[in-house]
Design a protein around this motif. Structure first.
Motif, PDB file in Angstrom:
ATOM      1  N   TRP A 161      -7.670 -21.375 -24.088  1.00 29.27           N
ATOM      2  CA  TRP A 161      -7.120 -21.351 -25.441  1.00 29.27           C
ATOM      3  C   TRP A 161      -6.025 -20.308 -25.636  1.00 29.27           C
ATOM      4  O   TRP A 161      -4.985 -20.628 -26.234  1.00 29.27           O
ATOM      5  CB  TRP A 161      -8.233 -21.188 -26.472  1.00 29.27           C
ATOM      6  N   PRO A 162      -6.147 -19.080 -25.157  1.00 28.65           N
ATOM      7  CA  PRO A 162      -5.034 -18.124 -25.329  1.00 28.65           C
ATOM      8  C   PRO A 162      -3.752 -18.599 -24.632  1.00 28.65           C
ATOM      9  O   PRO A 162      -2.647 -18.427 -25.178  1.00 28.65           O
ATOM     10  CB  PRO A 162      -5.555 -16.831 -24.699  1.00 28.65           C
ATOM     11  N   ARG A 163      -3.896 -19.209 -23.471  1.00 24.36           N
ATOM     12  CA  ARG A 163      -2.720 -19.726 -22.759  1.00 24.36           C
ATOM     13  C   ARG A 163      -2.087 -20.878 -23.528  1.00 24.36           C
ATOM     14  O   ARG A 163      -0.866 -20.968 -23.647  1.00 24.36           O
ATOM     15  CB  ARG A 163      -3.104 -20.165 -21.340  1.00 24.36           C
ATOM     16  N   HIS A 164      -2.938 -21.760 -24.081  1.00 24.15           N
ATOM     17  CA  HIS A 164      -2.420 -22.862 -24.899  1.00 24.15           C
ATOM     18  C   HIS A 164      -1.655 -22.314 -26.096  1.00 24.15           C
ATOM     19  O   HIS A 164      -0.569 -22.797 -26.430  1.00 24.15           O
ATOM     20  CB  HIS A 164      -3.541 -23.780 -25.376  1.00 24.15           C
ATOM     21  N   SER A 168       3.168 -21.432 -29.067  1.00 24.24           N
ATOM     22  CA  SER A 168       3.944 -20.438 -29.792  1.00 24.24           C
ATOM     23  C   SER A 168       5.397 -20.422 -29.317  1.00 24.24           C
ATOM     24  O   SER A 168       6.327 -20.389 -30.127  1.00 24.24           O
ATOM     25  CB  SER A 168       3.306 -19.054 -29.613  1.00 24.24           C
ATOM     26  N   SER A 169       5.591 -20.461 -28.016  1.00 22.24           N
ATOM     27  CA  SER A 169       6.959 -20.486 -27.468  1.00 22.24           C
ATOM     28  C   SER A 169       7.706 -21.736 -27.920  1.00 22.24           C
ATOM     29  O   SER A 169       8.887 -21.666 -28.291  1.00 22.24           O
ATOM     30  CB  SER A 169       6.921 -20.432 -25.942  1.00 22.24           C
ATOM     31  N   ILE A 181       4.388 -15.392 -35.274  1.00 22.82           N
ATOM     32  CA  ILE A 181       3.495 -16.516 -34.992  1.00 22.82           C
ATOM     33  C   ILE A 181       2.177 -15.913 -34.534  1.00 22.82           C
ATOM     34  O   ILE A 181       2.132 -15.155 -33.565  1.00 22.82           O
ATOM     35  CB  ILE A 181       4.075 -17.457 -33.921  1.00 22.82           C
ATOM     36  N   ASP A 182       1.097 -16.241 -35.265  1.00 19.81           N
ATOM     37  CA  ASP A 182      -0.207 -15.653 -34.990  1.00 19.81           C
ATOM     38  C   ASP A 182      -1.244 -16.717 -34.658  1.00 19.81           C
ATOM     39  O   ASP A 182      -1.329 -17.738 -35.344  1.00 19.81           O
ATOM     40  CB  ASP A 182      -0.698 -14.864 -36.217  1.00 19.81           C
ATOM     41  N   ILE A 203      -2.688 -22.008 -35.902  1.00 23.65           N
ATOM     42  CA  ILE A 203      -1.550 -21.103 -35.801  1.00 23.65           C
ATOM     43  C   ILE A 203      -0.937 -20.881 -37.174  1.00 23.65           C
ATOM     44  O   ILE A 203      -0.655 -21.843 -37.893  1.00 23.65           O
ATOM     45  CB  ILE A 203      -0.481 -21.692 -34.857  1.00 23.65           C
ATOM     46  N   ASP A 204      -0.733 -19.623 -37.543  1.00 26.61           N
ATOM     47  CA  ASP A 204       0.033 -19.274 -38.734  1.00 26.61           C
ATOM     48  C   ASP A 204       1.433 -18.874 -38.295  1.00 26.61           C
ATOM     49  O   ASP A 204       1.593 -18.030 -37.399  1.00 26.61           O
ATOM     50  CB  ASP A 204      -0.592 -18.083 -39.469  1.00 26.61           C
TER      51      ASP A 204
END
Length: 181
Positions: free
Chosen positions: A14-17, A22-23, A36-37, A55-56
């Motif tokens: 999940w963090p990698r996704h 985000s990019s 982007i959070d 994602i916010d």
């Protein structure tokens, strides 16, 4: 058609996704983006969650919402509106292997601040994160095809945690830090 409320064990990907998404979003929205959070349960290591990256995106201002919305829709995001009248616009992208819900937020938005406070508190208080996981699993079983009710039933827990987080941030003593939790 109602959608199943599915809670799955934490996924180390999940963090990698989030980083990849985000990019992509930063490239799509360009200079409209302030931050982007990664929010929601997938942003808390070890926490079970719906398999959906939340994602916010904080934009420069409300004036950027229409253009950012149009860009997201053009990229395949389904608009979900501003359901709570809080100046946060939601979009869902479920066509990819990384299902994601994106929220466009103006700067200094209260909903966004609450989400970050909740996320950060859960990241720093494993016992509270575990209690939240148990609550979510119970509610998913109780309301398997009623996502609105599932979400509503979590609101009291979330509000209590946000208030605790704000008390800690304002210098109040956290009862868990003195062994009363």
């Amino acid at each position: 058609m109602a959608t199943l409320v599915e809670i799955v064990p934490y996924d180390l990907n999940w963090p990698r996704h989030f980083s990849t998404i985000s990019s992509e979003l930063r490239q799509l929205l360009g200079n409209k983006v302030v931050a982007i959070d990664h929010i929601g349960s997938t942003s808390v290591p070890g926490l079970s969650a719906k398999p959906l990256i939340d994602i916010d995106i904080t934009l420069n201002g409300l004036a950027d919402i229409p253009a950012a919305s149009a860009a997201l829709i053009e990229a395949g995001y389904d608009p979900r509106g501003n359901r709570y009248g809080d100046d946060v616009w939601a979009f869902l992208h479920s066509g990819s292997t990384r299902k994601q819900r994106v929220y466009l937020c103006p700067p200094d938005n209260e909903t966004h601040r609450r989400r970050l406070a909740f996320r950060d508190y859960l990241r720093n208080h494993k016992d509270v994160a575990d209690a939240y996981a148990h609550l979510k699993e119970r509610l998913a079983k109780q309301f398997p095809y009623d996502g609105d009710r599932y979400t509503a039933e979590k609101s009291s827990f979330i509000s209590n945690v946000v208030e605790r987080a704000r008390s800690v941030a304002n210098g109040a003593i956290d009862s868990e830090q003195v062994g009363e939790g």
